[in-house]
Design a protein around this motif. Structure first.
Motif: not given
Length: 70
Positions: A10-24, A49-56
Protein backbone atom coordinates in the motif's frame (compact mmCIF):
# COMPACT_ATOMS: atom_id res chain seq x y z
CA UNK A 1 -2.81 -4.44 12.82
CA UNK A 2 -2.12 -4.57 9.10
CA UNK A 3 0.43 -7.23 8.10
CA UNK A 4 3.81 -5.98 6.84
CA UNK A 5 3.41 -7.27 3.24
CA UNK A 6 0.09 -5.48 2.81
CA UNK A 7 1.36 -2.28 4.44
CA UNK A 8 4.46 -2.32 2.24
CA UNK A 9 2.45 -2.75 -0.94
CA UNK A 10 0.00 0.00 0.00
CA UNK A 11 2.80 2.43 0.86
CA UNK A 12 4.60 1.67 -2.42
CA UNK A 13 1.44 2.10 -4.49
CA UNK A 14 0.59 5.40 -2.77
CA UNK A 15 3.94 6.74 -3.97
CA UNK A 16 3.33 5.38 -7.47
CA UNK A 17 6.44 3.19 -7.51
CA UNK A 18 6.76 -0.12 -9.31
CA UNK A 19 8.25 -3.17 -7.62
CA UNK A 20 11.22 -2.99 -9.98
CA UNK A 21 11.91 0.62 -8.94
CA UNK A 22 11.87 -0.40 -5.29
CA UNK A 23 14.28 -3.28 -5.87
CA UNK A 24 16.67 -1.06 -7.83
CA UNK A 25 16.57 1.68 -5.21
CA UNK A 26 17.26 -0.85 -2.44
CA UNK A 27 20.00 -2.63 -4.38
CA UNK A 28 18.27 -6.00 -4.23
CA UNK A 29 16.89 -8.43 -6.78
CA UNK A 30 13.32 -7.92 -7.96
CA UNK A 31 12.40 -11.41 -6.75
CA UNK A 32 13.59 -10.58 -3.24
CA UNK A 33 11.41 -7.49 -3.15
CA UNK A 34 8.45 -9.45 -4.50
CA UNK A 35 8.93 -11.93 -1.68
CA UNK A 36 8.68 -9.09 0.85
CA UNK A 37 5.30 -8.09 -0.57
CA UNK A 38 4.25 -11.71 -0.89
CA UNK A 39 5.08 -12.50 2.72
CA UNK A 40 7.64 -15.21 1.92
CA UNK A 41 10.56 -13.11 3.23
CA UNK A 42 11.15 -10.24 5.61
CA UNK A 43 13.78 -7.57 5.11
CA UNK A 44 16.70 -7.24 7.48
CA UNK A 45 16.84 -4.18 9.72
CA UNK A 46 18.96 -2.08 7.35
CA UNK A 47 16.70 -2.83 4.40
CA UNK A 48 13.57 -2.07 6.44
CA UNK A 49 15.00 1.33 7.34
CA UNK A 50 15.95 1.97 3.69
CA UNK A 51 12.41 1.06 2.57
CA UNK A 52 10.90 3.41 5.15
CA UNK A 53 13.23 6.22 4.10
CA UNK A 54 12.52 5.74 0.39
CA UNK A 55 8.74 5.61 0.93
CA UNK A 56 8.92 8.49 3.43
CA UNK A 57 7.10 6.55 6.16
CA UNK A 58 8.12 5.28 9.58
CA UNK A 59 9.19 1.72 10.24
CA UNK A 60 6.32 1.51 12.75
CA UNK A 61 3.93 2.30 9.91
CA UNK A 62 5.41 -0.42 7.70
CA UNK A 63 5.22 -2.90 10.56
CA UNK A 64 1.54 -2.08 11.11
CA UNK A 65 2.07 -0.55 14.55
CA UNK A 66 0.50 2.76 13.53
CA UNK A 67 -1.80 4.04 10.81
CA UNK A 68 0.06 7.34 10.70
CA UNK A 69 2.69 7.22 7.93
CA UNK A 70 4.94 9.97 9.39
Amino acid sequence: MVPFPQQLKEARELKGYKQREMAEQLGIKLRSYQQYEGGQRRPDYETLVAIADYLDVTTDHLLGRTDVPK
